[in-house]
Design an enzyme around this catalytic site. Sequence first.
Site, PDB file in Angstrom:
ATOM      1  N   LYS A  10       0.826  -1.205   0.000  1.00 23.24           N
ATOM      2  CA  LYS A  10       0.000   0.000   0.000  1.00 23.24           C
ATOM      3  C   LYS A  10       0.868   1.267   0.000  1.00 23.24           C
ATOM      4  O   LYS A  10       2.057   1.214   0.333  1.00 23.24           O
ATOM      5  CB  LYS A  10      -0.941  -0.038   1.202  1.00 23.24           C
ATOM      6  CG  LYS A  10      -1.967  -1.184   1.141  1.00 23.24           C
ATOM      7  CD  LYS A  10      -2.968  -1.079   2.303  1.00 23.24           C
ATOM      8  CE  LYS A  10      -4.009  -2.186   2.235  1.00 23.24           C
ATOM      9  NZ  LYS A  10      -5.015  -2.042   3.316  1.00 23.24           N
ATOM     10  N   TYR A  50     -12.428  -2.740  -3.679  1.00 21.77           N
ATOM     11  CA  TYR A  50     -13.003  -2.739  -2.328  1.00 21.77           C
ATOM     12  C   TYR A  50     -14.537  -2.650  -2.370  1.00 21.77           C
ATOM     13  O   TYR A  50     -15.143  -2.068  -1.472  1.00 21.77           O
ATOM     14  CB  TYR A  50     -12.440  -1.564  -1.525  1.00 21.77           C
ATOM     15  CG  TYR A  50     -11.026  -1.803  -1.009  1.00 21.77           C
ATOM     16  CD1 TYR A  50     -10.733  -2.885  -0.177  1.00 21.77           C
ATOM     17  CD2 TYR A  50      -9.982  -0.931  -1.326  1.00 21.77           C
ATOM     18  CE1 TYR A  50      -9.446  -3.099   0.314  1.00 21.77           C
ATOM     19  CE2 TYR A  50      -8.690  -1.138  -0.844  1.00 21.77           C
ATOM     20  CZ  TYR A  50      -8.431  -2.223  -0.024  1.00 21.77           C
ATOM     21  OH  TYR A  50      -7.161  -2.436   0.465  1.00 21.77           O
ATOM     22  N   ARG A  86      -1.735 -14.188   4.138  1.00 22.73           N
ATOM     23  CA  ARG A  86      -2.500 -13.451   5.156  1.00 22.73           C
ATOM     24  C   ARG A  86      -1.890 -13.634   6.547  1.00 22.73           C
ATOM     25  O   ARG A  86      -1.879 -12.713   7.349  1.00 22.73           O
ATOM     26  CB  ARG A  86      -3.966 -13.847   5.121  1.00 22.73           C
ATOM     27  CG  ARG A  86      -4.598 -13.265   3.851  1.00 22.73           C
ATOM     28  CD  ARG A  86      -6.061 -13.232   3.811  1.00 22.73           C
ATOM     29  NE  ARG A  86      -6.760 -12.656   4.908  1.00 22.73           N
ATOM     30  CZ  ARG A  86      -7.292 -11.428   4.923  1.00 22.73           C
ATOM     31  NH1 ARG A  86      -7.096 -10.602   3.905  1.00 22.73           N
ATOM     32  NH2 ARG A  86      -7.984 -11.018   5.956  1.00 22.73           N
ATOM     33  N   ARG A 103       2.585  -6.454   8.980  1.00 23.80           N
ATOM     34  CA  ARG A 103       1.861  -5.308   9.557  1.00 23.80           C
ATOM     35  C   ARG A 103       2.445  -4.891  10.909  1.00 23.80           C
ATOM     36  O   ARG A 103       2.499  -3.707  11.212  1.00 23.80           O
ATOM     37  CB  ARG A 103       0.374  -5.631   9.637  1.00 23.80           C
ATOM     38  CG  ARG A 103      -0.286  -5.476   8.257  1.00 23.80           C
ATOM     39  CD  ARG A 103      -1.667  -6.033   8.220  1.00 23.80           C
ATOM     40  NE  ARG A 103      -2.394  -5.606   7.023  1.00 23.80           N
ATOM     41  CZ  ARG A 103      -3.551  -6.143   6.633  1.00 23.80           C
ATOM     42  NH1 ARG A 103      -4.098  -7.115   7.333  1.00 23.80           N
ATOM     43  NH2 ARG A 103      -4.148  -5.703   5.545  1.00 23.80           N
ATOM     44  N   ASN A 113      -2.143   0.269   6.675  1.00 19.04           N
ATOM     45  CA  ASN A 113      -1.612  -0.969   7.243  1.00 19.04           C
ATOM     46  C   ASN A 113      -0.720  -1.762   6.282  1.00 19.04           C
ATOM     47  O   ASN A 113      -0.652  -2.982   6.342  1.00 19.04           O
ATOM     48  CB  ASN A 113      -2.741  -1.813   7.826  1.00 19.04           C
ATOM     49  CG  ASN A 113      -3.765  -2.201   6.789  1.00 19.04           C
ATOM     50  OD1 ASN A 113      -3.636  -1.854   5.628  1.00 19.04           O
ATOM     51  ND2 ASN A 113      -4.775  -2.932   7.199  1.00 19.04           N
ATOM     52  N   HIS A 116      -2.055  -5.453   1.430  1.00 20.99           N
ATOM     53  CA  HIS A 116      -3.339  -6.120   1.194  1.00 20.99           C
ATOM     54  C   HIS A 116      -3.031  -7.514   0.670  1.00 20.99           C
ATOM     55  O   HIS A 116      -2.076  -7.685  -0.086  1.00 20.99           O
ATOM     56  CB  HIS A 116      -4.158  -5.378   0.129  1.00 20.99           C
ATOM     57  CG  HIS A 116      -5.285  -6.215  -0.421  1.00 20.99           C
ATOM     58  ND1 HIS A 116      -6.510  -6.282   0.193  1.00 20.99           N
ATOM     59  CD2 HIS A 116      -5.332  -7.076  -1.473  1.00 20.99           C
ATOM     60  CE1 HIS A 116      -7.281  -7.139  -0.478  1.00 20.99           C
ATOM     61  NE2 HIS A 116      -6.588  -7.628  -1.493  1.00 20.99           N
ATOM     62  N   GLU A 127      -9.646 -10.339  -7.817  1.00 19.09           N
ATOM     63  CA  GLU A 127      -8.706  -9.228  -7.627  1.00 19.09           C
ATOM     64  C   GLU A 127      -7.535  -9.295  -8.621  1.00 19.09           C
ATOM     65  O   GLU A 127      -7.101  -8.261  -9.133  1.00 19.09           O
ATOM     66  CB  GLU A 127      -8.177  -9.247  -6.190  1.00 19.09           C
ATOM     67  CG  GLU A 127      -9.260  -8.930  -5.157  1.00 19.09           C
ATOM     68  CD  GLU A 127      -8.810  -9.133  -3.720  1.00 19.09           C
ATOM     69  OE1 GLU A 127      -7.638  -9.508  -3.486  1.00 19.09           O
ATOM     70  OE2 GLU A 127      -9.638  -8.911  -2.815  1.00 19.09           O
TER      71      GLU A 127
HETATM   72  P1  IDP Z   1      -7.863  -6.895   5.517  1.00 22.44           P
HETATM   73  O1  IDP Z   1      -7.136  -5.915   4.630  1.00 22.44           O
HETATM   74  O2  IDP Z   1      -7.011  -7.336   6.690  1.00 22.44           O
HETATM   75  O3  IDP Z   1      -8.465  -8.043   4.754  1.00 22.44           O
HETATM   76  P2  IDP Z   1     -10.553  -5.750   5.799  1.00 22.44           P
HETATM   77  O4  IDP Z   1     -11.384  -5.828   7.042  1.00 22.44           O
HETATM   78  O5  IDP Z   1     -11.001  -6.531   4.602  1.00 22.44           O
HETATM   79  O6  IDP Z   1      -9.068  -6.094   6.223  1.00 22.44           O
HETATM   80  O7  IDP Z   1     -10.494  -4.191   5.403  1.00 22.44           O
HETATM   81  C1  IDP Z   1      -9.908  -3.770   4.199  1.00 22.44           C
HETATM   82  C2  IDP Z   1      -9.053  -2.561   4.459  1.00 22.44           C
HETATM   83  O8  IDP Z   1      -9.900  -1.476   4.873  1.00 22.44           O
HETATM   84  C3  IDP Z   1      -8.058  -2.711   5.618  1.00 22.44           C
HETATM   85  O9  IDP Z   1      -6.864  -3.352   5.242  1.00 22.44           O
HETATM   86  C4  IDP Z   1      -7.835  -1.270   6.027  1.00 22.44           C
HETATM   87  O10 IDP Z   1      -6.897  -0.612   5.164  1.00 22.44           O
HETATM   88  C5  IDP Z   1      -9.211  -0.649   5.804  1.00 22.44           C
HETATM   89  N1  IDP Z   1      -9.977  -0.644   7.076  1.00 22.44           N
HETATM   90  C6  IDP Z   1     -10.667  -1.669   7.622  1.00 22.44           C
HETATM   91  N2  IDP Z   1     -11.238  -1.298   8.782  1.00 22.44           N
HETATM   92  C7  IDP Z   1     -10.891  -0.001   8.979  1.00 22.44           C
HETATM   93  C8  IDP Z   1     -11.172   0.948  10.015  1.00 22.44           C
HETATM   94  O11 IDP Z   1     -11.863   0.662  11.002  1.00 22.44           O
HETATM   95  N3  IDP Z   1     -10.630   2.209   9.838  1.00 22.44           N
HETATM   96  C9  IDP Z   1      -9.873   2.552   8.758  1.00 22.44           C
HETATM   97  N4  IDP Z   1      -9.593   1.679   7.762  1.00 22.44           N
HETATM   98  C10 IDP Z   1     -10.081   0.419   7.876  1.00 22.44           C
END
Ligand code: IDP
Length: 139
Positions: A10, A50, A86, A103, A113, A116, A127
Site C-alpha cells: 500500500k 473494495y 494473510r 503489519r 496498514n 493487502h 482481484e
Molecule cells: P484486511 O485488509 O485485513 O483483509 P478488511 O477488514 O477486509 O481487512 O479491510 C480492508 C481494508 O480497509 C483494511 O486493510 C484497512 O486498510 C481498511 N480498514 C478496515 N477497517 C478499517 C477501520 O476501522 N478504519 C480505517 N480503515 C479500515
Amino acid sequence: MKEKTLVLIKPDAFEKNHTGEIIAIYEKKGLKLCAMKLMQMTKRVAQKHYAEHIGRPYYEELESFMTSAPLVAMVLEGDDAIARVREINGKTNPAEAAEGTVRRLFAESVGKNAVHASDSPESAAREIAIFFSEIEIFD
Ligand code: IDP
C-alpha cells in the site's frame, strides 16, 4: 495445493521504502513472484477492488488513502499461498498483529496498514483480474 494471491504494497509502505524488505519476506518463505507492477489506483479501481466495503464508515478514508500515491501490485504463487500470505501479513490492526508479521513491522494504523492480500480463492481470482492481464502473469 498451488494457489495464486493478489498482494498490494500500500502507499504508506511504498512511500517509506519498505517495498524491498516486504518482498524479501515473501520470497524467503518460498512464495514466488509471478506478476508485479508499480501503479496508482484510480477511484474506479478502488471501488472495484473494495466493492464490499463501499458504504462502511471507513470507506471514504480507505479510498482516499489507496488512491493518494503509487502502490506495488503483485501476484504471489505457492502452496496454500492465500492463507499463508494473510498469516505473514498479520491482523488488519497492526496493534493486534503478531510479532514478525509485515503489519507489525511496517503498518502505522488500521487504515494505513502496509499491505493487502486476497482472503479466498474467489477474491484472489477476482482481484488478480482487476490488476493484471493474462499476458502479465507468469507461471
Ligand atoms: P484486511 O485488509 O485485513 O483483509 P478488511 O477488514 O477486509 O481487512 O479491510 C480492508 C481494508 O480497509 C483494511 O486493510 C484497512 O486498510 C481498511 N480498514 C478496515 N477497517 C478499517 C477501520 O476501522 N478504519 C480505517 N480503515 C479500515
